[in-house]
Motif scaffolding. Structure first.
Motif, PDB file in Angstrom:
ATOM      1  N   HIS A  36       0.811  -1.216   0.000  1.00 28.67           N
ATOM      2  CA  HIS A  36       0.000   0.000   0.000  1.00 28.67           C
ATOM      3  C   HIS A  36       0.841   1.262   0.000  1.00 28.67           C
ATOM      4  N   ILE A  37       1.965   1.242   0.663  1.00 29.03           N
ATOM      5  CA  ILE A  37       2.774   2.450   0.759  1.00 29.03           C
ATOM      6  C   ILE A  37       3.261   2.866  -0.620  1.00 29.03           C
ATOM      7  N   ASP A  38       3.529   1.893  -1.471  1.00 31.06           N
ATOM      8  CA  ASP A  38       4.105   2.180  -2.777  1.00 31.06           C
ATOM      9  C   ASP A  38       3.058   2.385  -3.866  1.00 31.06           C
ATOM     10  N   VAL A  39       1.931   1.665  -3.782  1.00 26.27           N
ATOM     11  CA  VAL A  39       1.061   1.641  -4.941  1.00 26.27           C
ATOM     12  C   VAL A  39      -0.281   2.346  -4.737  1.00 26.27           C
ATOM     13  N   ARG A  40      -0.685   2.631  -3.524  1.00 28.84           N
ATOM     14  CA  ARG A  40      -1.972   3.295  -3.351  1.00 28.84           C
ATOM     15  C   ARG A  40      -1.887   4.743  -3.821  1.00 28.84           C
ATOM     16  N   THR A  41      -2.875   5.148  -4.586  1.00 25.69           N
ATOM     17  CA  THR A  41      -2.845   6.483  -5.171  1.00 25.69           C
ATOM     18  C   THR A  41      -3.170   7.543  -4.126  1.00 25.69           C
ATOM     19  N   VAL A  42      -2.502   8.682  -4.265  1.00 29.16           N
ATOM     20  CA  VAL A  42      -2.723   9.848  -3.420  1.00 29.16           C
ATOM     21  C   VAL A  42      -2.762  11.068  -4.324  1.00 29.16           C
ATOM     22  N   ALA A  43      -3.093  12.207  -3.759  1.00 27.23           N
ATOM     23  CA  ALA A  43      -3.158  13.430  -4.549  1.00 27.23           C
ATOM     24  C   ALA A  43      -1.789  13.789  -5.101  1.00 27.23           C
ATOM     25  N   SER A  44      -1.765  14.254  -6.322  1.00 30.18           N
ATOM     26  CA  SER A  44      -0.525  14.690  -6.951  1.00 30.18           C
ATOM     27  C   SER A  44       0.087  15.844  -6.172  1.00 30.18           C
ATOM     28  N   PRO A  45       1.425  15.938  -6.144  1.00 32.28           N
ATOM     29  CA  PRO A  45       2.070  17.089  -5.496  1.00 32.28           C
ATOM     30  C   PRO A  45       1.762  18.424  -6.169  1.00 32.28           C
ATOM     31  N   GLY A  46       1.183  18.393  -7.356  1.00 31.15           N
ATOM     32  CA  GLY A  46       0.837  19.639  -8.027  1.00 31.15           C
ATOM     33  C   GLY A  46      -0.491  20.208  -7.529  1.00 31.15           C
ATOM     34  N   TRP A  47      -1.127  21.021  -8.366  1.00 28.83           N
ATOM     35  CA  TRP A  47      -2.441  21.598  -8.056  1.00 28.83           C
ATOM     36  C   TRP A  47      -3.453  20.511  -8.367  1.00 28.83           C
ATOM     37  N   ASN A  58      -6.599  26.835  -1.732  1.00 26.33           N
ATOM     38  CA  ASN A  58      -5.951  27.673  -2.741  1.00 26.33           C
ATOM     39  C   ASN A  58      -4.654  28.280  -2.218  1.00 26.33           C
ATOM     40  N   PHE A  59      -3.837  27.422  -1.640  1.00 27.79           N
ATOM     41  CA  PHE A  59      -2.540  27.825  -1.093  1.00 27.79           C
ATOM     42  C   PHE A  59      -1.451  26.998  -1.769  1.00 27.79           C
ATOM     43  N   ALA A  60      -0.312  27.657  -2.098  1.00 32.57           N
ATOM     44  CA  ALA A  60       0.773  26.998  -2.821  1.00 32.57           C
ATOM     45  C   ALA A  60       2.076  27.077  -2.044  1.00 32.57           C
ATOM     46  N   TYR A  61       2.743  25.929  -1.886  1.00 31.88           N
ATOM     47  CA  TYR A  61       4.054  25.884  -1.231  1.00 31.88           C
ATOM     48  C   TYR A  61       5.216  26.128  -2.186  1.00 31.88           C
ATOM     49  N   PRO A  62       5.168  25.668  -3.449  1.00 29.73           N
ATOM     50  CA  PRO A  62       6.341  25.850  -4.326  1.00 29.73           C
ATOM     51  C   PRO A  62       6.672  27.319  -4.555  1.00 29.73           C
ATOM     52  N   ASN A  88       1.686  16.593 -11.237  1.00 32.44           N
ATOM     53  CA  ASN A  88       3.070  16.516 -10.786  1.00 32.44           C
ATOM     54  C   ASN A  88       4.055  16.750 -11.927  1.00 32.44           C
ATOM     55  N   GLN A  89       3.650  16.403 -13.148  1.00 30.28           N
ATOM     56  CA  GLN A  89       4.480  16.624 -14.330  1.00 30.28           C
ATOM     57  C   GLN A  89       4.155  17.943 -15.015  1.00 30.28           C
ATOM     58  N   SER A  90       3.389  18.787 -14.356  1.00 28.26           N
ATOM     59  CA  SER A  90       3.017  20.126 -14.839  1.00 28.26           C
ATOM     60  C   SER A  90       2.048  20.107 -16.007  1.00 28.26           C
ATOM     61  N   ASN A  91       1.408  18.967 -16.281  1.00 36.78           N
ATOM     62  CA  ASN A  91       0.369  18.933 -17.306  1.00 36.78           C
ATOM     63  C   ASN A  91      -0.866  19.677 -16.805  1.00 36.78           C
ATOM     64  N   VAL A  92      -1.461  20.483 -17.680  1.00 40.00           N
ATOM     65  CA  VAL A  92      -2.564  21.367 -17.305  1.00 40.00           C
ATOM     66  C   VAL A  92      -3.889  20.759 -17.748  1.00 40.00           C
ATOM     67  N   GLY A  93      -4.819  20.599 -16.805  1.00 41.57           N
ATOM     68  CA  GLY A  93      -6.153  20.103 -17.127  1.00 41.57           C
ATOM     69  C   GLY A  93      -7.154  21.235 -17.158  1.00 41.57           C
ATOM     70  N   SER A 417      -3.447  28.668 -10.696  1.00 41.14           N
ATOM     71  CA  SER A 417      -2.954  27.349 -10.296  1.00 41.14           C
ATOM     72  C   SER A 417      -1.435  27.328 -10.356  1.00 41.14           C
ATOM     73  N   VAL A 418      -0.808  26.613  -9.410  1.00 35.72           N
ATOM     74  CA  VAL A 418       0.646  26.594  -9.275  1.00 35.72           C
ATOM     75  C   VAL A 418       1.150  25.166  -9.372  1.00 35.72           C
ATOM     76  N   SER A 419       2.156  24.943 -10.217  1.00 37.37           N
ATOM     77  CA  SER A 419       2.734  23.605 -10.386  1.00 37.37           C
ATOM     78  C   SER A 419       3.793  23.347  -9.322  1.00 37.37           C
ATOM     79  N   PRO A 420       4.279  22.102  -9.207  1.00 35.65           N
ATOM     80  CA  PRO A 420       5.362  21.821  -8.256  1.00 35.65           C
ATOM     81  C   PRO A 420       6.645  22.580  -8.569  1.00 35.65           C
ATOM     82  N   LYS A 421       6.806  23.041  -9.805  1.00 36.35           N
ATOM     83  CA  LYS A 421       7.990  23.804 -10.202  1.00 36.35           C
ATOM     84  C   LYS A 421       7.778  25.309 -10.076  1.00 36.35           C
TER      85      LYS A 421
END
Length: 445
Positions: A36-47, A58-62, A88-93, A417-421
């Motif tokens: 579970h630690i490796d494969v269970r999905t969680v929210a992306s580090p991005g927006w 609506n708060f950004a750490y990067p 996480n890869q900065s792809n925009v939806g 929206s703010v990406s991880p970068k």
């Protein structure tokens, strides 16, 4: 002797192959085990979702690069009303209300080209995709909530009653889905099985009429049971809804738990708070999970104790505008006003809210984003013009730090929206996406 020597020779060749086979089998078993630690999905580090995170804060750490500039723009073919997501890869939806062609697009951060796009049923245009750490989106349309892989292929479909609202991760591998008709689902993100029994908050939920009450959702009317995305507190295993009970005179904030009981998750009500005039827009949760904020129809911001639902304080905001807000971990709040409202910064003092500063010279036309760098980003209307600019201000004193033009822009924007970068993405309601990146990154492509 010769036979023995040949046997040794064969044995020496077989042993490495056997070892390789055993290792491969072990790896296969490990991959199929309950890792579970490796494969269970969680929210992306991005927006990762509506509101940027589970709390709708609506708060950004990067950190946003100092050499930020416009990288590309792209029209969507129709109006945009929902905020963007960034993976996480900065792809925009982005979703749009288009007459034909795609109404959900995932755009490459390098050039704005489509990684993939889909034509979906009504309801998708009010949705912001939920993104997991593998760049896999989850998004809904009328009657169905869908999980996709990163390449745009459907992994599973979940039938729902009504129109699904933006999803949230409630726990690793578990997605919370609410619908406009008051259905609440907790779904295993891998198997699409129920992680808890479904809940129907209103007896008039109608599986045969998916858009029943949908027209009331824009105005937060009584026929729309849940008009906005939930706010989720994963640490305390609870979530908060803007909910209108059937037959009630106004909507309320409702808190629900999804904690385990006797080894299984169950969703049930913790409390509800009848906000004067009713609730408008989504609830927003403080970073510590102690306070839930909401806009009242009377134009107040209401702060509630997240454990009990008791009112901590109210603040007369002068209207609810977009009925959304940005909240920082240290208690700063930027409420979104009506189009052209001044940019206002508040601070939660525990038993009251106080105004820190107000920029009456800035005509805001967007939900703002607070950052960990003691700044805020918002979109404002240029003085004496109809055009718009992306603007960064200091949260310390409200001074302007930088202004970036949005070429050929009018109307309003759906947020920042703010990406991880630290890249920024903005969409205007007329249907145009703007992507900002560092000058050095753009030059290196």
């Amino acid at each position: 002797m010769a036979a023995t020597a040949r046997g040794r020779e064969v044995s020496s060749r077989v042993r490495p192959l056997a070892a390789l086979l055993v290792t491969s089998i072990a790896l296969l078993v490990a991959a199929c085990s309950d890792g579970h630690i490796d494969v269970r999905t969680v929210a992306s580090p991005g927006w990762s979702s509506y509101g940027g995170n589970a709390a709708n804060s609506n708060f950004a750490y990067p950190a946003v690069p100092d050499d930020l500039e416009l990288s590309w723009t792209r029209p969507t073919g129709g109006p945009v009303t929902a905020p963007l997501s960034i993976s996480n890869q900065s792809n925009v939806g982005v979703t749009a209300d288009t007459a034909n062609g795609c109404n959900w697009l995932v755009l490459d951060p390098r050039n704005g080209r489509k990684n993939f796009c889909k034509r979906m049923r009504p309801g998708v245009e009010v949705n912001t995709a939920l993104i997991d750490q593998f760049d896999q989106p989850y998004i809904g349309e009328e009657t169905t909530f869908l999980a996709w892989n990163a390449g745009g292929a459907i992994r599973w479909r979940m039938p729902v009653i009504g129109v699904p609202l933006p999803g949230k991760f409630a726990a690793p591998g578990q997605v919370l889905v609410t619908t406009t008709q008051g259905q609440v689902l907790l779904i295993d993100s891998q198997t699409a099985e129920f992680a808890a029994p479904e809940v129907r908050l209103r007896p008039d939920a109608n599986p045969d009429d998916p858009i029943a009450g949908y027209g009331d959702c824009v105005t937060n009317g009584p026929r729309c049971a849940i008009p906005a995305a939930p706010a989720v507190d994963t640490d305390h295993e609870r979530f908060f809804l803007n909910f209108w009970p059937q037959g009630a005179i106004a909507s309320q904030v409702r808190a629900m738990t999804y904690a385990e009981r006797d080894g299984a998750r169950t969703m049930s009500e913790l409390w509800h708070a009848d906000v004067p005039g009713g609730v408008v827009g989504p609830p927003t949760l403080s970073a510590d999970g102690a306070t839930v904020y909401a806009f009242s129809r009377l134009g107040q911001i209401v702060a509630l104790d997240a454990a009990t639902g008791k009112t901590r304080w109210t603040y007369r905001n002068g209207g609810y505008g977009f009925a959304t807000m940005s909240v920082s971990p240290d208690g700063l709040i930027i409420p979104t006003g009506v189009l052209g409202a001044p940019l206002t910064l508040l601070r939660d003092r525990g038993d009251h809210a106080e105004q820190v500063w107000q920029r009456k010279d800035l005509a805001t036309v967007s939900l703002s984003t607070l950052t960990d760098s003691d700044t805020a980003w918002t979109v404002v209307r240029d003085a004496g013009k109809n055009s718009l600019s992306l603007t960064e201000v200091s949260t310390t004193d409200g001074s302007t730090k930088r202004v970036l033009s949005l070429p050929e822009s009018v109307g309003f924007a759906t947020g920042v929206s703010v990406s991880p970068k630290g890249q920024l993405a903005v969409a205007t309601n007329i249907g145009k996406v703007y992507f900002f990146d560092s000058r050095s990154a753009i030059a290196g492509r």
